[in-house]
Write a protein that holds these residues in place. Structure first.
Motif, PDB file in Angstrom:
ATOM      1  N   PHE A 252       7.479   6.021  -4.351  1.00  0.00           N
ATOM      2  CA  PHE A 252       8.136   6.200  -5.639  1.00  0.00           C
ATOM      3  C   PHE A 252       7.352   7.158  -6.535  1.00  0.00           C
ATOM      4  CE2 PHE A 252       9.960   2.083  -4.343  1.00  0.00           C
ATOM      5  CZ  PHE A 252      11.305   2.372  -4.507  1.00  0.00           C
ATOM      6  N   CYS A 253       6.024   7.094  -6.480  1.00  0.00           N
ATOM      7  CA  CYS A 253       5.214   7.986  -7.310  1.00  0.00           C
ATOM      8  C   CYS A 253       5.318   9.441  -6.842  1.00  0.00           C
ATOM      9  CB  CYS A 253       3.753   7.535  -7.305  1.00  0.00           C
ATOM     10  SG  CYS A 253       3.478   5.985  -8.183  1.00  0.00           S
TER      11      CYS A 253
ATOM     12  N   TRP B 108       0.811  -1.210   0.000  1.00  0.00           N
ATOM     13  CA  TRP B 108       0.000   0.000   0.000  1.00  0.00           C
ATOM     14  C   TRP B 108       0.853   1.273   0.000  1.00  0.00           C
ATOM     15  CZ3 TRP B 108      -2.472   2.823   4.552  1.00  0.00           C
ATOM     16  CH2 TRP B 108      -3.475   3.674   4.107  1.00  0.00           C
ATOM     17  N   VAL B 109       2.032   1.232   0.627  1.00  0.00           N
ATOM     18  CA  VAL B 109       2.809   2.457   0.855  1.00  0.00           C
ATOM     19  C   VAL B 109       3.978   2.599  -0.110  1.00  0.00           C
ATOM     20  CG1 VAL B 109       4.253   3.667   2.537  1.00  0.00           C
ATOM     21  CG2 VAL B 109       2.135   2.570   3.274  1.00  0.00           C
TER      22      VAL B 109
ATOM     23  N   PRO C 278      11.859  -4.025  -3.089  1.00  0.00           N
ATOM     24  CA  PRO C 278      12.521  -2.735  -2.809  1.00  0.00           C
ATOM     25  C   PRO C 278      13.224  -2.710  -1.460  1.00  0.00           C
ATOM     26  CG  PRO C 278      10.326  -2.386  -3.702  1.00  0.00           C
ATOM     27  CD  PRO C 278      10.427  -3.841  -3.397  1.00  0.00           C
ATOM     28  N   ILE C 279      12.643  -3.349  -0.440  1.00  0.00           N
ATOM     29  CA  ILE C 279      13.280  -3.374   0.881  1.00  0.00           C
ATOM     30  C   ILE C 279      14.575  -4.172   0.833  1.00  0.00           C
ATOM     31  CG2 ILE C 279      12.976  -4.101   3.270  1.00  0.00           C
ATOM     32  CD1 ILE C 279      10.015  -3.600   2.973  1.00  0.00           C
TER      33      ILE C 279
ATOM     34  N   THR D 231       8.064  10.751  -5.495  1.00  0.00           N
ATOM     35  CA  THR D 231       9.367  11.221  -5.964  1.00  0.00           C
ATOM     36  C   THR D 231       9.383  11.451  -7.472  1.00  0.00           C
ATOM     37  OG1 THR D 231      10.097   8.909  -6.123  1.00  0.00           O
ATOM     38  CG2 THR D 231      10.566  10.085  -4.068  1.00  0.00           C
ATOM     39  N   MET D 232       8.592  10.669  -8.216  1.00  0.00           N
ATOM     40  CA  MET D 232       8.534  10.807  -9.671  1.00  0.00           C
ATOM     41  C   MET D 232       7.444  11.768 -10.147  1.00  0.00           C
ATOM     42  SD  MET D 232      10.953   8.880 -10.805  1.00  0.00           S
ATOM     43  CE  MET D 232      11.981   7.472 -10.303  1.00  0.00           C
ATOM     44  N   HIS D 233       6.623  12.269  -9.204  1.00  0.00           N
ATOM     45  CA  HIS D 233       5.533  13.197  -9.535  1.00  0.00           C
ATOM     46  C   HIS D 233       4.529  12.569 -10.512  1.00  0.00           C
ATOM     47  CE1 HIS D 233       7.794  16.368  -7.486  1.00  0.00           C
ATOM     48  NE2 HIS D 233       8.849  16.028  -8.219  1.00  0.00           N
ATOM     49  N   TRP D 234       4.150  11.334 -10.232  1.00  0.00           N
ATOM     50  CA  TRP D 234       3.135  10.651 -11.040  1.00  0.00           C
ATOM     51  C   TRP D 234       1.773  10.887 -10.401  1.00  0.00           C
ATOM     52  CZ3 TRP D 234       6.271   5.473 -11.541  1.00  0.00           C
ATOM     53  CH2 TRP D 234       7.331   5.687 -12.438  1.00  0.00           C
ATOM     54  N   THR D 235       1.140  11.974 -10.788  1.00  0.00           N
ATOM     55  CA  THR D 235      -0.106  12.396 -10.151  1.00  0.00           C
ATOM     56  C   THR D 235      -1.273  11.480 -10.499  1.00  0.00           C
ATOM     57  OG1 THR D 235      -0.507  13.916 -12.001  1.00  0.00           O
ATOM     58  CG2 THR D 235       0.625  14.801 -10.070  1.00  0.00           C
ATOM     59  N   ARG D 236      -1.278  10.884 -11.668  1.00  0.00           N
ATOM     60  CA  ARG D 236      -2.399  10.023 -12.050  1.00  0.00           C
ATOM     61  C   ARG D 236      -2.520   8.843 -11.107  1.00  0.00           C
ATOM     62  NH1 ARG D 236      -1.717   7.768 -17.856  1.00  0.00           N
ATOM     63  NH2 ARG D 236       0.125   6.928 -16.796  1.00  0.00           N
TER      64      ARG D 236
END
Length: 331
Positions: free
Chosen positions: A99-100, A93-94, A315-316, A102-107
């Motif tokens: 990552f979004c 969930w988190v 990722p962890i 930091t990448m500015h993926w607003t959608r």
């Protein structure tokens, strides 16, 4: 008066240090793309020349970390499944949200916020005491809808990717990179929300079943099941007429217990339960869902379990590997 003495220095013993001329700086932006990539690749090899031992050490650390992490996760899942399930769901969930951001993926952030808002309402209703009789049907309808949408998005994304590999995108005058981007987006949305919705549905299934009283984790059911009562939601089932449209179908298992369509679908497919909610007899999913178009849903559910490790724990694990590199001074 004596004449001054002349000291002759051989020319071959005279050393004059002349600095080498500075190398002209190369402007890569003015070079063709292929030449620029070649020069950058050559510079990278020159920078890491002689680092073979360090690279081998980094690969060994990566393999060892992946191996140890896999063993620990399997042991955790077998010994303390509830805590493992909650930790995995929280990571699912988190972590993508971080990552979004930091990448500015607003959608993705907007869709994630809407999904989290409505799902939190459903989870809140499923965990209330006493549990209203209409809540299980609402919960299963919501998660089964999410399940079908995620399944459809995954199929669309996979189809687009395969068509791009086959070159069919050129027929529609679509560039391969654009078609591949759309395919990956559809596939990611389908897999991500499919896994996340599946985890929330399983938690709600356990909570609702324990409150209704027909299902217990161990032992016999809490109370007797009356005829034409759905053991999942506890409501009365009405046998629909043959000419009646819009009424919910009823499924009967091999143990002769009957359930609403959305209740048993949510229990078996979405909630990952393969036993009768009342008597715990093994459910034959192929026999219950005879339509061949429904069977891929069960295979898709198994695929979602494999994706969970890649999104929540990979990722962890790589973060731990990077931390090991930093402590040991490896670059």
């Amino acid at each position: 008066m004596d004449a001054p003495m002349e000291i002759k220095v051989p020319l071959n013993e005279t050393k004059v240090m002349v600095p080498p001329p500075p190398k002209p700086t190369l402007d890569l932006s003015k070079l063709p793309e292929q030449e620029r990539i070649r020069i950058q690749h050559q510079r990278m090899h020159e920078k890491h020349k002689g680092h073979e031992a360090m690279h081998a050490e980094m690969i060994l650390i990566l393999i060892a970390t992946l191996f140890v992490a896999q063993i620990l996760l399997v042991q955790w899942k077998q010994r303390h499944f509830k805590s493992y399930q909650m930790a995995t769901m929280f990571g699912m969930w988190v972590i993508p949200v971080y990552f979004c951001l930091t990448m500015h993926w607003t959608r993705f952030l907007i869709i994630w916020a809407l999904f989290s808002f409505f799902t939190s309402i459903i989870v809140y209703k499923a965990t209330r005491k006493p549990l209203p009789g209409t809540t299980p049907r609402l919960v299963y309808r919501w998660f089964y809808t999410i399940y079908k949408i995620s399944y459809g998005l995954g199929i669309i994304g996979y189809t687009i990717i395969m068509f791009t590999f086959l070159g069919l995108n050129l027929i529609l005058m679509i560039k391969p990179e654009i078609a591949m981007d759309y395919g990956m987006v559809f596939l990611f949305y389908g897999l991500y929300y499919g896994v996340l919705g599946r985890d929330f549905a399983e938690i709600c299934s356990e909570s609702m079943a324990s409150k209704i009283g027909y299902y217990t984790k161990t032992g016999l059911p809490g109370r007797a099941l009356e005829p034409y009562i759905c053991a999942v939601c506890g409501l009365t089932m009405r046998i629909p007429d043959e000419d009646e449209e819009g009424s919910e179908r009823i499924y009967q298992l091999s143990c002769d217990h009957r359930f609403h369509e959305f209740c048993i679908r949510g229990w078996c497919i979405v909630g990952k339960k393969q036993t009768c909610p009342y008597c715990k007899e093994k459910v034959d999913l192929k026999r219950m869902f005879k339509n061949p178009w429904e069977r891929p849903h069960m295979l898709f559910g198994q695929l979602l379990d494999w994706i969970r490790y890649l999104v929540a724990w990979q990722p962890i694990i790589f973060l731990l590997v990077q931390g090991s590199y930093y402590i040991l001074g490896l670059e």
